[in-house]
Design a protein around this motif. Structure first.
Motif, PDB file in Angstrom:
ATOM      1  N   GLU A  44     -30.824  93.092 -41.771  1.00 23.59           N
ATOM      2  CA  GLU A  44     -30.764  91.893 -41.183  1.00 23.59           C
ATOM      3  C   GLU A  44     -31.747  92.563 -39.667  1.00 23.59           C
ATOM      4  OE1 GLU A  44     -28.812  89.422 -40.664  1.00 23.59           O
ATOM      5  OE2 GLU A  44     -27.769  90.328 -42.517  1.00 23.59           O
ATOM      6  N   ILE A  45     -32.768  93.740 -39.833  1.00 21.94           N
ATOM      7  CA  ILE A  45     -33.578  93.985 -38.503  1.00 21.94           C
ATOM      8  C   ILE A  45     -34.399  93.019 -38.642  1.00 21.94           C
ATOM      9  CG2 ILE A  45     -34.627  95.850 -40.029  1.00 21.94           C
ATOM     10  CD1 ILE A  45     -33.376  96.666 -36.685  1.00 21.94           C
ATOM     11  N   ALA A  46     -35.182  92.151 -39.654  1.00 20.83           N
ATOM     12  CA  ALA A  46     -36.602  91.749 -38.977  1.00 20.83           C
ATOM     13  C   ALA A  46     -35.386  90.375 -38.060  1.00 20.83           C
ATOM     14  CB  ALA A  46     -37.307  91.113 -40.736  1.00 20.83           C
ATOM     15  N   GLY A  47     -34.558  90.019 -38.640  1.00 23.22           N
ATOM     16  CA  GLY A  47     -33.794  88.668 -37.464  1.00 23.22           C
ATOM     17  C   GLY A  47     -32.766  89.082 -36.300  1.00 23.22           C
ATOM     18  N   LEU A  48     -32.551  89.700 -36.557  1.00 23.28           N
ATOM     19  CA  LEU A  48     -32.006  90.539 -34.828  1.00 23.28           C
ATOM     20  C   LEU A  48     -32.812  90.002 -33.584  1.00 23.28           C
ATOM     21  CD1 LEU A  48     -30.326  94.400 -35.644  1.00 23.28           C
ATOM     22  CD2 LEU A  48     -29.586  91.784 -35.781  1.00 23.28           C
ATOM     23  N   SER A  49     -31.475  89.088 -32.758  1.00 28.37           N
ATOM     24  CA  SER A  49     -32.227  89.005 -31.508  1.00 28.37           C
ATOM     25  C   SER A  49     -32.602  89.576 -30.891  1.00 28.37           C
ATOM     26  CB  SER A  49     -31.485  87.988 -30.734  1.00 28.37           C
ATOM     27  OG  SER A  49     -30.006  88.921 -30.443  1.00 28.37           O
ATOM     28  N   GLU A  50     -32.871  89.826 -29.559  1.00 27.53           N
ATOM     29  CA  GLU A  50     -33.260  91.010 -28.326  1.00 27.53           C
ATOM     30  C   GLU A  50     -31.719  91.556 -28.137  1.00 27.53           C
ATOM     31  OE1 GLU A  50     -36.737  92.341 -27.810  1.00 27.53           O
ATOM     32  OE2 GLU A  50     -37.046  91.304 -29.441  1.00 27.53           O
TER      33      GLU A  50
END
Length: 96
Positions: free
Chosen positions: A41-47
């Motif tokens: 999931e890391i690439a798609g996490l929001s700020e």
């Protein structure tokens, strides 16, 4: 990274640090739970989600593990939709 199946290539420095920290928690169980979640999931996490993950990785392993397994409630300040996603991810990932 021990156990990681994801390259950190293409990630910004913040995500690279979080990916590393998720795989290097201190206990193997938490490495597997948070590391596998971060791989996926890391690439798609929001700020906002990145900030929530940064907060969660500051929670001591025994407390976070107990909350993820349902043995103990999580301190409300760390409760979030992201925590719920990690908990659901763990439930599906039977190896952790």
């Amino acid at each position: 990274m021990t156990g990681s199946t994801r390259s950190s290539g293409g990630l910004d420095d913040r995500r690279k640090r979080l990916l590393f920290r998720c795989w290097h928690r201190g206990t193997r169980e938490m490495d597997l739970i948070l590391g596998r979640f971060a791989d996926a999931e890391i690439a798609g996490l929001s700020e906002r989600e990145l900030a929530e993950l940064e907060g969660l990785i500051e929670v001591p392993d025994p407390d976070l593990y107990a909350a993820l397994t349902g043995d103990k409630p999580l301190d409300p300040q760390h409760g979030s939709a992201l925590f719920d996603r990690i908990k659901a991810f763990r439930a599906v990932d039977h190896d952790a």
